[in-house]
Design an enzyme around this catalytic site. Structure first.
Site, PDB file in Angstrom:
ATOM      1  N   ASP A 165       0.884  -1.166   0.000  1.00 30.34           N
ATOM      2  CA  ASP A 165       0.000   0.000   0.000  1.00 30.34           C
ATOM      3  C   ASP A 165       0.919   1.212   0.000  1.00 30.34           C
ATOM      4  O   ASP A 165       1.647   1.460   0.980  1.00 30.34           O
ATOM      5  CB  ASP A 165      -0.900  -0.003   1.242  1.00 30.34           C
ATOM      6  CG  ASP A 165      -1.837   1.192   1.288  1.00 30.34           C
ATOM      7  OD1 ASP A 165      -1.560   2.212   0.618  1.00 30.34           O
ATOM      8  OD2 ASP A 165      -2.849   1.115   2.004  1.00 30.34           O
ATOM      9  N   ASN A 210       3.236   3.254 -10.624  1.00 32.96           N
ATOM     10  CA  ASN A 210       2.010   3.305 -11.437  1.00 32.96           C
ATOM     11  C   ASN A 210       0.747   3.534 -10.606  1.00 32.96           C
ATOM     12  O   ASN A 210      -0.225   4.107 -11.091  1.00 32.96           O
ATOM     13  CB  ASN A 210       1.916   1.980 -12.214  1.00 32.96           C
ATOM     14  CG  ASN A 210       0.564   1.772 -12.849  1.00 32.96           C
ATOM     15  OD1 ASN A 210       0.262   2.311 -13.919  1.00 32.96           O
ATOM     16  ND2 ASN A 210      -0.290   0.979 -12.200  1.00 32.96           N
ATOM     17  N   TYR A 251      -6.985  15.467  -8.967  1.00 34.04           N
ATOM     18  CA  TYR A 251      -6.237  14.536  -9.823  1.00 34.04           C
ATOM     19  C   TYR A 251      -5.229  15.253 -10.731  1.00 34.04           C
ATOM     20  O   TYR A 251      -4.045  14.891 -10.758  1.00 34.04           O
ATOM     21  CB  TYR A 251      -7.201  13.700 -10.662  1.00 34.04           C
ATOM     22  CG  TYR A 251      -6.504  12.685 -11.539  1.00 34.04           C
ATOM     23  CD1 TYR A 251      -5.872  11.573 -10.986  1.00 34.04           C
ATOM     24  CD2 TYR A 251      -6.449  12.844 -12.927  1.00 34.04           C
ATOM     25  CE1 TYR A 251      -5.218  10.640 -11.798  1.00 34.04           C
ATOM     26  CE2 TYR A 251      -5.808  11.916 -13.739  1.00 34.04           C
ATOM     27  CZ  TYR A 251      -5.196  10.816 -13.168  1.00 34.04           C
ATOM     28  OH  TYR A 251      -4.546   9.906 -13.960  1.00 34.04           O
ATOM     29  N   LYS A 271      -0.836  15.192 -10.713  1.00 34.35           N
ATOM     30  CA  LYS A 271       0.099  14.766 -11.759  1.00 34.35           C
ATOM     31  C   LYS A 271       1.089  15.894 -12.099  1.00 34.35           C
ATOM     32  O   LYS A 271       2.249  15.622 -12.441  1.00 34.35           O
ATOM     33  CB  LYS A 271      -0.681  14.289 -12.993  1.00 34.35           C
ATOM     34  CG  LYS A 271      -1.524  13.026 -12.742  1.00 34.35           C
ATOM     35  CD  LYS A 271      -0.689  11.834 -12.271  1.00 34.35           C
ATOM     36  CE  LYS A 271      -1.511  10.549 -12.223  1.00 34.35           C
ATOM     37  NZ  LYS A 271      -0.730   9.381 -11.767  1.00 34.35           N
TER      38      LYS A 271
HETATM   39  P1  NAP Z   1      -6.671   1.575 -12.348  1.00 40.27           P
HETATM   40  O1  NAP Z   1      -7.132   0.505 -13.289  1.00 40.27           O
HETATM   41  O2  NAP Z   1      -7.649   2.224 -11.440  1.00 40.27           O
HETATM   42  O3  NAP Z   1      -5.457   0.979 -11.513  1.00 40.27           O
HETATM   43  C1  NAP Z   1      -4.893   1.718 -10.458  1.00 40.27           C
HETATM   44  C2  NAP Z   1      -4.024   0.779  -9.647  1.00 40.27           C
HETATM   45  O4  NAP Z   1      -3.464   1.519  -8.551  1.00 40.27           O
HETATM   46  C3  NAP Z   1      -4.801  -0.392  -9.047  1.00 40.27           C
HETATM   47  O5  NAP Z   1      -4.010  -1.532  -9.068  1.00 40.27           O
HETATM   48  C4  NAP Z   1      -5.025   0.070  -7.612  1.00 40.27           C
HETATM   49  O6  NAP Z   1      -5.197  -0.997  -6.702  1.00 40.27           O
HETATM   50  C5  NAP Z   1      -3.694   0.759  -7.379  1.00 40.27           C
HETATM   51  N1  NAP Z   1      -3.682   1.584  -6.172  1.00 40.27           N
HETATM   52  C6  NAP Z   1      -4.454   2.640  -5.869  1.00 40.27           C
HETATM   53  N2  NAP Z   1      -4.162   3.104  -4.642  1.00 40.27           N
HETATM   54  C7  NAP Z   1      -3.167   2.305  -4.164  1.00 40.27           C
HETATM   55  C8  NAP Z   1      -2.438   2.261  -2.955  1.00 40.27           C
HETATM   56  N3  NAP Z   1      -2.677   3.121  -1.955  1.00 40.27           N
HETATM   57  N4  NAP Z   1      -1.478   1.324  -2.819  1.00 40.27           N
HETATM   58  C9  NAP Z   1      -1.235   0.437  -3.806  1.00 40.27           C
HETATM   59  N5  NAP Z   1      -1.916   0.411  -4.966  1.00 40.27           N
HETATM   60  C10 NAP Z   1      -2.870   1.345  -5.136  1.00 40.27           C
HETATM   61  O7  NAP Z   1      -6.002   2.785 -13.135  1.00 40.27           O
HETATM   62  P2  NAP Z   1      -5.100   2.847 -14.464  1.00 40.27           P
HETATM   63  O8  NAP Z   1      -5.871   3.623 -15.458  1.00 40.27           O
HETATM   64  O9  NAP Z   1      -4.545   1.528 -14.826  1.00 40.27           O
HETATM   65  O10 NAP Z   1      -3.948   3.837 -13.953  1.00 40.27           O
HETATM   66  C11 NAP Z   1      -2.579   3.474 -13.911  1.00 40.27           C
HETATM   67  C12 NAP Z   1      -1.756   4.746 -13.945  1.00 40.27           C
HETATM   68  O11 NAP Z   1      -1.932   5.421 -15.200  1.00 40.27           O
HETATM   69  C13 NAP Z   1      -2.143   5.755 -12.858  1.00 40.27           C
HETATM   70  O12 NAP Z   1      -0.979   6.395 -12.385  1.00 40.27           O
HETATM   71  C14 NAP Z   1      -3.017   6.752 -13.620  1.00 40.27           C
HETATM   72  O13 NAP Z   1      -3.048   8.020 -13.001  1.00 40.27           O
HETATM   73  C15 NAP Z   1      -2.289   6.773 -14.955  1.00 40.27           C
HETATM   74  N6  NAP Z   1      -3.096   7.272 -16.061  1.00 40.27           N
HETATM   75  C16 NAP Z   1      -4.207   6.602 -16.482  1.00 40.27           C
HETATM   76  C17 NAP Z   1      -4.942   7.106 -17.545  1.00 40.27           C
HETATM   77  C18 NAP Z   1      -6.159   6.411 -18.080  1.00 40.27           C
HETATM   78  O14 NAP Z   1      -6.739   6.925 -19.047  1.00 40.27           O
HETATM   79  N7  NAP Z   1      -6.566   5.272 -17.525  1.00 40.27           N
HETATM   80  C19 NAP Z   1      -4.547   8.299 -18.181  1.00 40.27           C
HETATM   81  C20 NAP Z   1      -3.415   8.956 -17.722  1.00 40.27           C
HETATM   82  C21 NAP Z   1      -2.692   8.441 -16.665  1.00 40.27           C
HETATM   83  P3  NAP Z   1      -6.665  -1.503  -6.193  1.00 40.27           P
HETATM   84  O15 NAP Z   1      -7.152  -2.487  -7.215  1.00 40.27           O
HETATM   85  O16 NAP Z   1      -6.369  -2.103  -4.855  1.00 40.27           O
HETATM   86  O17 NAP Z   1      -7.537  -0.276  -6.109  1.00 40.27           O
END
Ligand code: NAP
Length: 243
Positions: free
Chosen positions: A61, A88, A166, A170
């Site tokens: 975490d 990530n 958010y 970033k």
């Molecule tokens: P996601 O599917 O919501 O995955 C987020 C991950 O972070 C999940 O594994 C979640 O675990 C984990 N997490 C959250 N809080 C945590 C904590 N306190 N300790 C450990 N793990 C934690 O999101 P995603 O879209 O794949 O995002 C991945 C990265 O890409 C992020 O940094 C996001 O800001 C960035 N990003 C995403 C997008 C997009 O369009 N999706 C665009 C730009 C940037 P749980 O399953 O336990 O919640």
């Protein structure tokens, strides 16, 4: 020191993080699947192993000092060093996030995960990274953190909705990445920020238009940079993103 190339991906149980772990594992690397939930972590590790990937679970975490310290000890015992850290894990914090109406606690929670979490994990892993011949750190950022784009004429189109928790988290992460790059300049540690594009994941209710594997590609590129590669920069698939 073991001969294996070792990576740790935080938030690797789903979404883009899972695909980064899969992509690095496909290179023949050992990949630590950092995740806070036991069941989700073990399911991801099993799925990766079923694809022939040398994955191991890392309870983590990123908001918790003791959890992060334990994760570093686990990697110390598993491999004795770390080659690549992909920060990530992140949260969006829930919407709407209009500045004039936001609960300050929302901003604090998002920054705690998306920024302080990155600093906490990076610093815990730094002694292990310093034992690598080619340490790489990738901070998963977002183009919504680009102040240049937020201040531009087409912000709604290029950076999405107003989001006072958010998006600035970033921007903060980008600024933090630059500070690390300055301190680590002249060492073999390369640290960069990455934007995956708009990816269909839980983070945005699966409204994104790219696949998680497409989103993972830039992180994999930055995780595998040659020794003369860039540091202290912000990239997406198209090249450098303006700060
Ligand atoms: P996601 O599917 O919501 O995955 C987020 C991950 O972070 C999940 O594994 C979640 O675990 C984990 N997490 C959250 N809080 C945590 C904590 N306190 N300790 C450990 N793990 C934690 O999101 P995603 O879209 O794949 O995002 C991945 C990265 O890409 C992020 O940094 C996001 O800001 C960035 N990003 C995403 C997008 C997009 O369009 N999706 C665009 C730009 C940037 P749980 O399953 O336990 O919640």
């Amino acid at each position: 020191m073991s001969e294996r190339t070792i990576a740790l991906v935080t938030g690797a149980n789903k979404g883009i993080g899972y695909e980064i772990a899969a992509g690095l594992g496909a290179l023949g690397w050992s990949v630590g699947v950092g995740a806070r939930d036991d069941r989700r972590r073990e399911a991801a590790v099993e799925k990766l192993r079923a694809c022939g990937i040398d994955a191991f679970g890392v309870p983590l975490d990123v908001t918790d000092d003791a959890s992060t310290a334990a994760a570093a000890r686990l990697i110390e015992d598993e491999a004795g060093h770390l080659d690549v850290l992909v920060n990530n894990a992140a949260i969006a914090g829930g919407f709407p996030q209009e500045p004039t109406r936001v609960d300050p606690a929302t901003v604090r929670t998002v920054v705690e995960t998306n920024v302080i979490g990155v600093i906490r994990v990076t610093n815990a892993m730094m002694p292990l990274l310093r034992r690598s011949a080619a340490p790489r750190i990738v901070n998963m950022s977002s183009s919504v953190g680009s102040l240049t784009r937020q201040a531009g004429p087409a912000a709604e189109q290029t950076t999405g909705p107003i989001a006072v928790a958010y998006a600035p988290s970033k921007s903060f992460l980008n600024a933090v990445t630059l500070q690390y790059a300055r301190e680590l300049s002249g060492t073999n540690v390369l640290i960069n920020a990455a934007c995956p594009g708009y990816v269909a994941t839980d983070l945005n209710g699966f409204r994104g238009v790219r696949t998680p594997a497409q989103g993972a590609a830039i992180a994999i590129t930055l995780a595998t940079l040659p020794d003369d590669g860039p540091t202290g920069r912000f990239f997406d698939d198209a090249g450098q993103v303006p700060w």
